[in-house]
Design a protein around this motif. Structure first.
Motif, PDB file in Angstrom:
ATOM      1  N   ALA A   1     -17.866  -0.845 -24.295  1.00 29.16           N
ATOM      2  CA  ALA A   1     -17.167  -0.754 -25.581  1.00 29.16           C
ATOM      3  C   ALA A   1     -17.848  -1.666 -26.602  1.00 29.16           C
ATOM      4  N   HIS A   2     -18.311  -2.828 -26.162  1.00 30.89           N
ATOM      5  CA  HIS A   2     -19.027  -3.735 -27.057  1.00 30.89           C
ATOM      6  C   HIS A   2     -20.257  -3.059 -27.665  1.00 30.89           C
ATOM      7  N   VAL A   3     -20.993  -2.301 -26.867  1.00 25.74           N
ATOM      8  CA  VAL A   3     -22.207  -1.650 -27.358  1.00 25.74           C
ATOM      9  C   VAL A   3     -21.874  -0.761 -28.560  1.00 25.74           C
ATOM     10  N   PHE A   4     -20.829   0.051 -28.423  1.00 23.93           N
ATOM     11  CA  PHE A   4     -20.472   0.966 -29.507  1.00 23.93           C
ATOM     12  C   PHE A   4     -19.837   0.223 -30.684  1.00 23.93           C
ATOM     13  N   ASN A   5     -19.067  -0.808 -30.396  1.00 21.38           N
ATOM     14  CA  ASN A   5     -18.486  -1.622 -31.466  1.00 21.38           C
ATOM     15  C   ASN A   5     -19.577  -2.342 -32.259  1.00 21.38           C
ATOM     16  N   HIS A   6     -20.577  -2.832 -31.568  1.00 24.35           N
ATOM     17  CA  HIS A   6     -21.707  -3.518 -32.202  1.00 24.35           C
ATOM     18  C   HIS A   6     -22.408  -2.585 -33.192  1.00 24.35           C
ATOM     19  N   GLY A   7     -22.638  -1.342 -32.783  1.00 25.11           N
ATOM     20  CA  GLY A   7     -23.268  -0.377 -33.678  1.00 25.11           C
ATOM     21  C   GLY A   7     -22.415  -0.113 -34.906  1.00 25.11           C
ATOM     22  N   THR A   8     -21.116   0.007 -34.708  1.00 21.89           N
ATOM     23  CA  THR A   8     -20.200   0.232 -35.827  1.00 21.89           C
ATOM     24  C   THR A   8     -20.257  -0.942 -36.800  1.00 21.89           C
ATOM     25  N   HIS A   9     -20.278  -2.146 -36.273  1.00 21.89           N
ATOM     26  CA  HIS A   9     -20.350  -3.348 -37.097  1.00 21.89           C
ATOM     27  C   HIS A   9     -21.578  -3.332 -38.006  1.00 21.89           C
ATOM     28  N   HIS A  10     -22.737  -3.085 -37.423  1.00 20.44           N
ATOM     29  CA  HIS A  10     -23.963  -3.138 -38.217  1.00 20.44           C
ATOM     30  C   HIS A  10     -24.113  -1.929 -39.141  1.00 20.44           C
TER      31      HIS A  10
END
Length: 169
Positions: free
Chosen positions: A130-139
């Motif tokens: 979930a962090h991987v996809f959240n990280h992409g959303t953040h950037h």
């Protein structure tokens, strides 16, 4: 919702949002694309390179291969703008078959890897994915803010728009 369904949905969203963002970025002149606009990784180009490093070089390698490559988070791994966009699109698409290949019980396990500082780490598998996809959303959000600050139009990237588009298809 079972984990396959949930994470495949996030992976499809990641592909959708990445493509939409990159389509908008193609309209940005080269000088603005590479200019320091106050993002953590300075420019749109720097932030896109960071996404390639984080999502694909580091996390995909950890999840798919059990490998922990060493690459700086601010590395310019792809200087060419068009090749960078293609690498991001291809990298986003790679998550779909990987997630599909995992048995349901894998999501209840852990991911063990080596950190950038060479330390062993073990984290909950599903939360780390979930962090991987959240990280992409953040950037991607940072880049849309930069586009707005540059007076450019930016795409709507909310997950609900992706879901609505999928429902119409």
């Amino acid at each position: 919702m079972n984990p396959h369904t949930h994470f495949l949905q996030l992976a499809r969203y990641n592909v959708w949002a990445t493509r939409r963002l990159l389509d908008a970025v193609t309209q940005v002149p080269e000088a603005d694309y590479r200019r320091d606009v106050g993002l953590f990784f300075k420019s749109i180009h720097g932030t896109l390179n960071h996404l390639l490093v984080g999502e694909h070089f580091l996390w995909f390698s950890r999840f798919a291969k059990g490998a922990s490559p060493t690459v700086a988070l601010d590395s310019e791994v792809e200087p060419d703008r068009e090749r960078l966009a293609q690498a991001l699109k291809g990298g986003a698409a790679n998550w779909l078959p990987l997630i599909e290949s995992w048995p349901a019980e894998r999501f209840d396990g852990v991911l063990s890897y080596t950190t950038m500082r060479g330390q062993p780490a073990t984290l909950p598998f599903a939360a780390t994915l979930a962090h991987v996809f959240n990280h992409g959303t953040h950037h991607r959000g940072q880049i849309t803010a930069a586009l707005t600050a540059l007076g450019r139009s930016c795409p709507e990237l909310d997950l609900v728009y992706c879901l609505q588009e999928e429902a119409r298809a």
